[in-house]
Design an enzyme around this catalytic site. Structure first.
Site, mmCIF file in Angstrom:
data_model
loop_
_atom_site.group_PDB
_atom_site.id
_atom_site.type_symbol
_atom_site.label_atom_id
_atom_site.label_comp_id
_atom_site.label_asym_id
_atom_site.label_seq_id
_atom_site.Cartn_x
_atom_site.Cartn_y
_atom_site.Cartn_z
ATOM 1 N N LYS A 80 84.754 -15.590 18.644
ATOM 2 C CA LYS A 80 83.796 -15.574 17.534
ATOM 3 C C LYS A 80 82.802 -16.699 17.783
ATOM 4 O O LYS A 80 83.152 -17.715 18.397
ATOM 5 C CB LYS A 80 84.523 -15.830 16.206
ATOM 6 C CG LYS A 80 83.798 -15.310 15.001
ATOM 7 C CD LYS A 80 84.042 -13.835 14.793
ATOM 8 C CE LYS A 80 83.263 -13.272 13.630
ATOM 9 N NZ LYS A 80 83.547 -11.863 13.406
ATOM 10 N N GLY A 177 82.738 -2.688 -3.992
ATOM 11 C CA GLY A 177 81.640 -2.911 -3.051
ATOM 12 C C GLY A 177 81.080 -1.601 -2.524
ATOM 13 O O GLY A 177 81.758 -0.880 -1.802
ATOM 14 N N GLY A 179 78.468 -1.274 -0.498
ATOM 15 C CA GLY A 179 77.538 -1.664 0.558
ATOM 16 C C GLY A 179 77.599 -0.677 1.709
ATOM 17 O O GLY A 179 77.867 0.514 1.512
ATOM 18 N N ASN A 180 77.381 -1.180 2.900
ATOM 19 C CA ASN A 180 77.322 -0.327 4.086
ATOM 20 C C ASN A 180 78.612 0.481 4.264
ATOM 21 O O ASN A 180 78.593 1.712 4.317
ATOM 22 C CB ASN A 180 77.057 -1.235 5.295
ATOM 23 C CG ASN A 180 76.630 -0.462 6.514
ATOM 24 O OD1 ASN A 180 76.551 0.772 6.479
ATOM 25 N ND2 ASN A 180 76.373 -1.166 7.596
ATOM 26 N N VAL A 181 79.751 -0.197 4.315
ATOM 27 C CA VAL A 181 81.023 0.511 4.528
ATOM 28 C C VAL A 181 81.436 1.275 3.266
ATOM 29 O O VAL A 181 81.814 2.451 3.333
ATOM 30 C CB VAL A 181 82.145 -0.470 4.944
ATOM 31 C CG1 VAL A 181 83.452 0.283 5.145
ATOM 32 C CG2 VAL A 181 81.773 -1.216 6.228
ATOM 33 N N TYR A 183 79.741 2.543 0.859
ATOM 34 C CA TYR A 183 78.932 3.750 0.626
ATOM 35 C C TYR A 183 79.397 4.903 1.520
ATOM 36 O O TYR A 183 79.631 6.025 1.055
ATOM 37 C CB TYR A 183 77.445 3.438 0.874
ATOM 38 C CG TYR A 183 76.573 4.663 0.872
ATOM 39 C CD1 TYR A 183 76.158 5.244 -0.333
ATOM 40 C CD2 TYR A 183 76.179 5.275 2.067
ATOM 41 C CE1 TYR A 183 75.375 6.385 -0.342
ATOM 42 C CE2 TYR A 183 75.400 6.420 2.066
ATOM 43 C CZ TYR A 183 75.005 6.969 0.857
ATOM 44 O OH TYR A 183 74.241 8.111 0.851
HETATM 45 P P1 NAD Z 1 77.743 -5.113 2.852
HETATM 46 O O1 NAD Z 1 77.171 -6.477 2.662
HETATM 47 O O2 NAD Z 1 76.838 -4.016 3.279
HETATM 48 O O3 NAD Z 1 78.473 -4.625 1.526
HETATM 49 C C1 NAD Z 1 79.225 -5.444 0.699
HETATM 50 C C2 NAD Z 1 78.948 -5.032 -0.735
HETATM 51 O O4 NAD Z 1 79.814 -5.743 -1.600
HETATM 52 C C3 NAD Z 1 77.517 -5.345 -1.170
HETATM 53 O O5 NAD Z 1 76.922 -4.200 -1.715
HETATM 54 C C4 NAD Z 1 77.716 -6.446 -2.224
HETATM 55 O O6 NAD Z 1 76.734 -6.393 -3.245
HETATM 56 C C5 NAD Z 1 79.088 -6.093 -2.759
HETATM 57 N N1 NAD Z 1 79.746 -7.190 -3.468
HETATM 58 C C6 NAD Z 1 79.684 -8.524 -3.239
HETATM 59 N N2 NAD Z 1 80.434 -9.189 -4.136
HETATM 60 C C7 NAD Z 1 81.010 -8.240 -4.929
HETATM 61 C C8 NAD Z 1 81.892 -8.302 -6.037
HETATM 62 N N3 NAD Z 1 82.343 -9.444 -6.506
HETATM 63 N N4 NAD Z 1 82.269 -7.132 -6.610
HETATM 64 C C9 NAD Z 1 81.814 -5.939 -6.156
HETATM 65 N N5 NAD Z 1 80.968 -5.844 -5.113
HETATM 66 C C10 NAD Z 1 80.568 -6.973 -4.518
HETATM 67 O O7 NAD Z 1 78.950 -5.308 3.889
HETATM 68 P P2 NAD Z 1 79.731 -4.176 4.693
HETATM 69 O O8 NAD Z 1 79.208 -4.124 6.067
HETATM 70 O O9 NAD Z 1 79.777 -2.950 3.870
HETATM 71 O O10 NAD Z 1 81.188 -4.821 4.780
HETATM 72 C C11 NAD Z 1 82.065 -4.791 3.671
HETATM 73 C C12 NAD Z 1 83.327 -5.558 4.025
HETATM 74 O O11 NAD Z 1 83.954 -4.963 5.163
HETATM 75 C C13 NAD Z 1 83.104 -7.029 4.412
HETATM 76 O O12 NAD Z 1 84.210 -7.785 3.987
HETATM 77 C C14 NAD Z 1 83.060 -6.989 5.928
HETATM 78 O O13 NAD Z 1 83.431 -8.232 6.493
HETATM 79 C C15 NAD Z 1 84.092 -5.923 6.213
HETATM 80 N N6 NAD Z 1 83.921 -5.258 7.497
HETATM 81 C C16 NAD Z 1 82.767 -4.629 7.794
HETATM 82 C C17 NAD Z 1 82.607 -3.987 9.015
HETATM 83 C C18 NAD Z 1 81.333 -3.268 9.387
HETATM 84 O O14 NAD Z 1 81.327 -2.557 10.396
HETATM 85 N N7 NAD Z 1 80.267 -3.387 8.612
HETATM 86 C C19 NAD Z 1 83.665 -4.003 9.950
HETATM 87 C C20 NAD Z 1 84.864 -4.631 9.616
HETATM 88 C C21 NAD Z 1 84.971 -5.270 8.380
#
Ligand code: NAD
Length: 360
Positions: A80, A177, A179-181, A183
C-alpha cells in the site's frame, strides 16, 4: 514510533519514504509480503495529522492486501502507499509524476492504483512515469462494478449458508452507502428480486436508488436497526462495534466496506448473536481481482468470472469456521495464511524456471 520493530512484529518486508520538495510530495510505500508475487495495493491520499498516523495506516492496509490477495487466489502480495496531503488542495501533475518515479525505482516489487482520495486521472499521471500501475483508464479502469458483482455473489453464498438457498429473491437487504459499489450492488439485487432498504448521507444518492430500484430510504443512523435478512455495509469501516451489534436485526452481515469490524473481537460478538459475518477482505476482493486481471491484458469476462468465485471461497471460509469452531473472520485469515505458507514451502523446495512457472 520504532518503525523496524513494528515491521518485525507482523513481518513487513520494506518501507520506503519518498520526498520531493518542489512538488510537495511526501509519501510512504509499504511492502508487506511478496511470497505470492509482487505487492499490489492502491495509493491513498489523505491529510494525515502526523507522519506516524500515515505510517500506521500504510502498514495496516498493506497487511490487509496480503490476506486479500492470498484468499482470492491471486499470485500477488500485499502493499500500500500513502501520500500525505489534502486531495482537494494538494494535487498536481508534479506530485503524481514524482510519486510515479519512486514507484518505478522498486522495479515491479510494488504495483499501485486507486484508493481513497485518488482518481483514475491521478493513476494515469502516476502511470506516465512507471509501468507498475493497475486500474488505469487504459487498462481495467474503475473496479467498483466488479467489486459489486463479487459482493453480489458473496451475498448469495451467505444466503446459501444462512437460509439453505442461494436465491436472494424476496429477501430484504439493507445497504449502507449508495456510492459506487452500493449502487451497482443494488442494481444486481433489484434484478434478482430482493427488497431493498438504503441509506446514504447524500440525499441525491438515496433518491436515485429509490427511483431506479424501488428501494426504501432510511436515515443513516436507522440502517443498523431495520429488520432485514442481510445488512450490507458499503460505506465506512469500523461500523460493526459495541454500539451497533446490539441494534442489528439481521441474520447476515455482508458488504463491500473495508475493515468493517472495529476490533477482531466483534467477529465473535456477531457469532454470539447468531449473525453470519462475511469477512470483508474475502467478499470485496472483486476490485483487486479486476486490477490484477489488467496486469495480464485486461479481459472483463475473465475478471467477472474470477470475482464470481468469491461464492466458493466464502463457503470454504464458513466450512473452516464450523470445523475449527472459530469466528468467520479468523477462518478467513487461516485460509489466507495457509495459502501463503503452501507457496512459501513450494518456493523453498522447487526451483523456479525463468519466468515460466515451476519446473517440476
Ligand atoms: P464511494 O465513496 O463511491 O461510496 C461510499 C458511499 O457511502 C458514498 O455515497 C457516501 O456518501 C456514503 N456514506 C458515507 N458515510 C455514510 C454513512 N454514515 N451512512 C451511509 N452512507 C454513508 O465508495 P465505494 O467505491 O462505493 O466503496 C464503498 C466501500 O467499499 C468503501 O469502504 C471501500 O473502501 C470499499 N471497497 C471498495 C472497492 C471498489 O472497488 N470501489 C473495493 C473494495 C472495497
Amino acid at each position: 514510533m520504532e518503525i523496524i520493530r513494528e515491521m518485525r512484529e507482523h513481518d513487513y518486508e520494506q518501507v520506503v519514504f519518498c520526498s520531493h520538495k518542489s512538488s510537495g510530495l511526501r509519501a510512504i510505500i509499504v511492502i508487506h509480503d511478496t511470497t505470492l508475487g509482487p505487492a499490489i495495493g492502491g495509493t491513498r491520499m489523505w491529510p494525515y495529522k502526523t507522519e506516524e498516523e500515515a505510517i500506521t495506516d500504510g502498514l495496516r492496509l498493506a497487511r490487509g492486501m496480503t490476506y486479500k490477495c492470498a484468499a482470492a487466489g491471486l499470485n500477488l502480495g500485499g502493499g500500500k502507499a500513502v501520500i500525505i496531503g489534502d486531495p482537494r488542495k494538494d494535487k498536481s501533475e508534479g506530485l503524481f509524476r514524482a510519486f510515479g518515479r519512486f514507484v518505478d525505482t522498486l522495479g515491479g516489487r510494488f504495483i499501485t492504483g486507486e484508493d481513497v482520495g485518488i482518481t483514475l486521472e491521478d493513476v494515469d499521471l502516476i502511470g506516465s512515469e512507471t509501468r507498475w500501475v493497475g486500474g488505469s483508464s487504459e487498462s481495467s479502469g474503475d473496479p467498483g462494478p466488479v467489486t459489486a458483482y463479487g459482493v453480489w455473489h458473496g451475498l448469495k453464498a451467505c444466503a446459501k449458508a444462512a437460509f439453505g438457498d442461494d436465491s436472494l429473491k424476496g429477501l430484504t437487504i439493507a445497504i449502507q452507502g449508495a456510492g459506487n459499489v452500493g449502487y451497482h450492488l443494488a442494481k444486481h439485487l433489484n434484478q434478482e428480486g430482493a427488497n431493498l432498504i438504503i441509506s446514504d448521507i447524500f440525499p441525491d444518492k438515496v433518491e436515485r436508488a429509490e427511483q431506479e430500484f424501488g428501494a426504501k430510504a432510511v436515515e443513516p443512523e436507522e440502517i443498523y436497526k431495520v429488520p432485514c435478512d442481510i445488512f450490507a455495509p458499503c460505506a465506512l469501516g469500523a461500523i460493526i462495534n459495541d454500539d451497533t451489534i446490539p441494534q442489528l436485526k439481521c441474520k447476515v452481515v455482508a458488504g463491500s466496506a473495508n475493515n468493517q469490524l472495529k476490533e477482531d473481537k466483534h467477529g465473535a460478538a456477531l457469532e454470539d448473536r447468531g449473525i453470519l459475518y462475511a469477512p470483508d477482505f474475502i467478499i470485496n476482493a472483486g476490485g483487486v481481482i479486476n486490477v490484477a486481471d489488467g496486469l495480464y491484458g485486461y479481459n472483463r469476462e475473465r475478471a467477472m468470472k474470477k470475482a464470481q468465485g468469491i461464492y466458493d471461497i466464502l463457503l470454504r471460509v464458513f466450512e473452516i469456521s464450523k470445523q475449527d469452531k472459530i469466528p468467520t473472520n479468523n477462518a478467513a485469515l487461516k485460509l489466507a495464511e495457509e495459502r501463503i505458507e503452501l507457496i512459501a514451502q513450494l518456493s523453498a523446495r522447487i526451483r523456479k524456471g525463468p519466468g515460466k512457472g515451476l519446473i517440476l
